[in-house]
Design a protein around this motif. Structure first.
Motif, PDB file in Angstrom:
ATOM      1  N   ARG A 239      41.272 -35.500 -62.361  1.00 41.14           N
ATOM      2  CA  ARG A 239      41.744 -34.521 -63.680  1.00 41.14           C
ATOM      3  C   ARG A 239      40.604 -34.074 -64.827  1.00 41.14           C
ATOM      4  O   ARG A 239      40.826 -33.096 -65.254  1.00 41.14           O
ATOM      5  N   GLU A 240      39.775 -35.251 -64.727  1.00 41.11           N
ATOM      6  CA  GLU A 240      38.910 -35.031 -66.133  1.00 41.11           C
ATOM      7  C   GLU A 240      37.768 -33.992 -65.728  1.00 41.11           C
ATOM      8  O   GLU A 240      37.212 -33.316 -66.506  1.00 41.11           O
ATOM      9  N   ARG A 241      37.138 -34.033 -64.304  1.00 40.97           N
ATOM     10  CA  ARG A 241      36.230 -33.010 -63.762  1.00 40.97           C
ATOM     11  C   ARG A 241      36.792 -32.028 -62.828  1.00 40.97           C
ATOM     12  O   ARG A 241      36.037 -31.866 -61.836  1.00 40.97           O
ATOM     13  N   PRO A 242      37.768 -31.279 -63.060  1.00 37.48           N
ATOM     14  CA  PRO A 242      38.353 -30.520 -61.964  1.00 37.48           C
ATOM     15  C   PRO A 242      37.066 -29.538 -61.423  1.00 37.48           C
ATOM     16  O   PRO A 242      36.372 -28.772 -62.228  1.00 37.48           O
ATOM     17  N   TYR A 243      37.058 -29.086 -60.295  1.00 38.49           N
ATOM     18  CA  TYR A 243      36.298 -28.168 -59.381  1.00 38.49           C
ATOM     19  C   TYR A 243      34.695 -28.693 -59.475  1.00 38.49           C
ATOM     20  O   TYR A 243      34.101 -28.525 -58.602  1.00 38.49           O
TER      21      TYR A 243
ATOM     22  N   LEU B 199      45.921 -30.152 -57.070  1.00 41.24           N
ATOM     23  CA  LEU B 199      45.252 -30.554 -58.177  1.00 41.24           C
ATOM     24  C   LEU B 199      46.132 -30.632 -59.438  1.00 41.24           C
ATOM     25  O   LEU B 199      46.434 -31.530 -60.428  1.00 41.24           O
ATOM     26  N   TYR B 200      47.191 -29.474 -59.172  1.00 44.46           N
ATOM     27  CA  TYR B 200      48.157 -29.444 -60.082  1.00 44.46           C
ATOM     28  C   TYR B 200      49.111 -30.884 -60.215  1.00 44.46           C
ATOM     29  O   TYR B 200      49.466 -31.418 -61.146  1.00 44.46           O
ATOM     30  N   ALA B 201      49.487 -31.308 -58.961  1.00 44.74           N
ATOM     31  CA  ALA B 201      50.138 -32.430 -58.649  1.00 44.74           C
ATOM     32  C   ALA B 201      49.433 -33.715 -59.240  1.00 44.74           C
ATOM     33  O   ALA B 201      50.289 -34.588 -59.761  1.00 44.74           O
TER      34      ALA B 201
ATOM     35  N   SER C 137      56.725 -20.723 -58.653  1.00 44.11           N
ATOM     36  CA  SER C 137      56.875 -22.274 -59.013  1.00 44.11           C
ATOM     37  C   SER C 137      55.512 -22.567 -59.888  1.00 44.11           C
ATOM     38  O   SER C 137      54.408 -22.097 -59.647  1.00 44.11           O
ATOM     39  N   ALA C 138      55.477 -23.281 -60.892  1.00 43.39           N
ATOM     40  CA  ALA C 138      54.088 -23.603 -61.831  1.00 43.39           C
ATOM     41  C   ALA C 138      53.085 -24.016 -61.007  1.00 43.39           C
ATOM     42  O   ALA C 138      52.059 -23.506 -61.276  1.00 43.39           O
ATOM     43  N   GLU C 139      53.268 -24.998 -59.970  1.00 44.62           N
ATOM     44  CA  GLU C 139      52.222 -25.264 -58.984  1.00 44.62           C
ATOM     45  C   GLU C 139      51.408 -24.140 -58.439  1.00 44.62           C
ATOM     46  O   GLU C 139      50.259 -24.335 -57.937  1.00 44.62           O
TER      47      GLU C 139
ATOM     48  N   ALA D  85      32.629 -25.462 -55.929  1.00 40.55           N
ATOM     49  CA  ALA D  85      33.836 -25.406 -56.663  1.00 40.55           C
ATOM     50  C   ALA D  85      34.747 -24.380 -55.828  1.00 40.55           C
ATOM     51  O   ALA D  85      36.048 -24.692 -55.804  1.00 40.55           O
ATOM     52  N   LEU D  86      34.184 -23.487 -55.324  1.00 42.93           N
ATOM     53  CA  LEU D  86      35.247 -22.685 -54.409  1.00 42.93           C
ATOM     54  C   LEU D  86      35.809 -23.075 -53.397  1.00 42.93           C
ATOM     55  O   LEU D  86      36.808 -22.990 -52.867  1.00 42.93           O
ATOM     56  N   ALA D  87      34.935 -23.984 -52.669  1.00 42.01           N
ATOM     57  CA  ALA D  87      35.015 -24.505 -51.303  1.00 42.01           C
ATOM     58  C   ALA D  87      36.101 -25.752 -51.469  1.00 42.01           C
ATOM     59  O   ALA D  87      36.776 -26.080 -50.591  1.00 42.01           O
ATOM     60  N   SER D  88      36.043 -26.383 -52.717  1.00 44.62           N
ATOM     61  CA  SER D  88      36.944 -27.698 -52.708  1.00 44.62           C
ATOM     62  C   SER D  88      38.369 -27.325 -52.856  1.00 44.62           C
ATOM     63  O   SER D  88      38.693 -26.245 -52.910  1.00 44.62           O
ATOM     64  N   ASP D  89      39.187 -28.286 -52.607  1.00 43.77           N
ATOM     65  CA  ASP D  89      40.483 -28.109 -52.619  1.00 43.77           C
ATOM     66  C   ASP D  89      41.085 -28.143 -54.100  1.00 43.77           C
ATOM     67  O   ASP D  89      42.418 -28.208 -54.155  1.00 43.77           O
ATOM     68  N   ASP D  90      40.432 -28.186 -54.982  1.00 41.43           N
ATOM     69  CA  ASP D  90      40.948 -27.863 -56.139  1.00 41.43           C
ATOM     70  C   ASP D  90      41.124 -26.566 -56.548  1.00 41.43           C
ATOM     71  O   ASP D  90      42.023 -26.048 -57.131  1.00 41.43           O
TER      72      ASP D  90
END
Length: 529
Positions: A458-462, A335-337, A374-376, A67-72
């Motif tokens: 979106r449904e399963r982030p990280y 991920l925000y986008a 900014s929010a992102e 989860a830490l390594a991902s780009d989320d």
């Protein structure tokens, strides 16, 4: 009384890691001999409860590294420079020294191997203990085999390259099948194909045993003890990773035919509901001394008690992973986008804006600086925690994941499956109806493969992003470059920011094994840089 003592000692033994389980007596649970089937059933009860239901059970942090390594996961340097936080997500893909030394104690794979050791303790003793309930004996064996396959798969996803690369001949993770440290399965890494073959071998045996025992029902209040449905959910995830789309669809359809409950995020139910969502507000004090109120923060009740976590009505295999990140788990700009429609309640309820200011660094910013962010750059995952100290992720397969696996297989139309974007679209719309405030927004999606993949994120982030990047690059040649922003001079927070990347299918997608584990596993090779 004797059984209670066994359980107590066993629970305590779960707190030790890889080095500790090497000295355990193979024929005992704690200090009491394992003599009857009921003891093993109690061991599975306690182990499943600790491993799957409580955020600080054994192995609870062992699968957090992907989860830490991902780009989320990305803390923007603009905020990091102010609050002095450490961007573990960047370090985990670029700084091998940090990963193998300083961070090793926080995600060591020994936690997962320790779990596998305890499962093997059950399996090794199962045929020799007294007891007349043969259906129970078969069910216990099936559960232990299922969990053993699941944990070996998690190890493979973290520490080995995808099975399709180099014909499956890259370094695997061995396969631990007994309780002797000298066992062949753990003394050698062997190949990725070897480990994956062993995973499927355990799954096949477990499925037959569940069917023989008649353990095919699912009760959400007991989902921490597996049945065939839990095994099929695990199998669907593994099949998708390997590109076995026909098998993945069959497994997902089986699960959904038995259990398909979706929680409606439009409903803030009463506090007795296991998925109860409530609202709180947090104050912070900027550098110019004015107390400000952060936007309402939606948090879940589920992290308050293990019982509520295990009873999450969407979970099929309630594997929860927690990490003490000060309640801070940043959301990457990409991920925000992906949340392009702001009526998406997953963004509103499981992420919060300016959480870093709440938890870590408000006194470092002025009001003007806060408003300029900014929010992102400032959204933070709250997920399943109401704590300012810990972050919890639902790692185990759940109903939405089964729906998304079904939709992806239909959208692909590969491996003998007829392409059916209309049904894939219907599946996505059914899921999104429980996730959006506006019906028009929920229905505004097609059934293309790209739409399915974005919905998965979106449904399963990280939870599944690292898994998805690896499989999509290996199987589809998707060309996804994993990128994160960090200081241009990594030791100088005033040097501006640069983008750091790892290329598709590169060796960096097999995370380095912590040196503490290599020292125990004589003869194991470190993953190449």
């Amino acid at each position: 009384m004797k059984i209670k003592n066994i359980v107590l000692v066993f629970m305590l033994s779960l707190l030790f890691s890889c080095a500790d389980f090497l000295d355990e007596n193979p024929n005992r649970a704690g200090n009491d001999p394992i003599e009857d089937l009921e003891q093993l059933d109690n061991m599975m009860n306690e182990m499943a409860y600790l491993l799957k239901g409580l955020p600080w059970g054994v192995g609870s942090r062992s699968n957090f590294v992907n989860a830490l390594a991902s780009d989320d996961y990305e803390l923007h340097p603009e905020i990091q420079e102010k609050i002095g936080a450490e961007n573990a997500g960047l370090i985990s893909i670029l700084d091998r020294e940090f990963l193998t030394y300083r961070l090793a104690n926080f995600y060591e794979m020994g936690d997962m191997y320790g779990t596998i050791y305890h499962l093997n303790t059950v399996l090794v003793n199962l045929n020799d203990v007294d007891g007349d309930d043969e259906a129970l004996r078969k069910k216990i064996k099936a559960e232990a085999l299922s969990y053993r396959a699941y944990y070996h798969f998690n190890l493979l996803v973290n520490y080995s390259l995808h099975p399709v690369l180099n014909g499956g001949n890259n370094l695997g993770m061995g396969y631990r099948t007994d309780i002797s440290f000298a066992s062949k399965g753990i003394s050698s890494r062997n190949t990725v194909s070897y480990t994956m073959d062993k995973i499927y071998e355990d799954i096949s045996k477990a499925q037959a045993l569940f069917e023989e025992a008649g353990a095919e029902d699912f009760e959400v209040e007991y989902n921490w003890r597996l049945s065939k449905i839990g095994l099929m959910a695990i199998k669907a995830r593994i099949d998708l990773y390997n590109g076995n789309y026909n098998e993945a669809l069959t497994a997902a359809n089986y699960v959904l035919s038995k259990y398909n409950y979706l929680e409606d995020l439009n409903n803030d139910a009463n506090p007795g509901d296991p998925y109860y969502v409530y609202t709180s507000q947090h104050a912070y004090t900027p550098t110019d001394g004015t107390v400000e109120e952060i936007l309402d923060v939606f948090e879940t009740e589920m992290n308050r008690q293990g019982e509520l976590q295990m009873n999450n009505p969407e979970m099929i295999v309630p594997d929860f992973t927690s990490y003490p990140l000060g309640g801070n788990f940043p959301m990457s700009e990409s991920l925000y986008a992906s949340f392009d429609i702001k009526s998406d309640l997953r963004l509103a309820k499981f992420f919060t804006n300016n959480a870093y200011l709440k938890n870590a660094g408000a006194s470092k910013f002025s009001i003007a600086e806060i408003n300029a962010l900014s929010a992102e750059k400032t959204h933070n995952f709250q997920g399943l925690t109401n704590s300012t100290r810990n972050v919890s992720l639902q790692q185990g397969p759940n109903v939405p994941e089964m729906m998304l696996i079904k939709a992806e297989c239909l959208a692909r139309g590969e491996d003998g499956i007829a392409k059916d974007e209309a049904t894939a679209q219907s599946v996505l719309q059914t899921l999104r109806a429980k996730r959006f405030t506006l019906v028009i927004d929920a229905n505004n999606i097609s059934g293309t493969l790209q739409d399915v993949l974005t919905e998965r994120r979106r449904e399963r982030p990280y939870v599944i992003r690292w898994y998805d990047i690896k499989r999509l690059n290996a199987l589809d040649n998707a060309g996804i470059v994993l990128s994160k922003k960090y200081f241009t001079d990594r030791d100088d927070s005033n040097s501006g920011s640069s983008v750091y990347s790892i290329q598709p299918n590169s060796n960096a997608f097999a995370l380095p094994i912590p040196d503490a584990e290599l020292n125990l596993l004589n003869g194991w090779e470190q993953n190449p840089e």
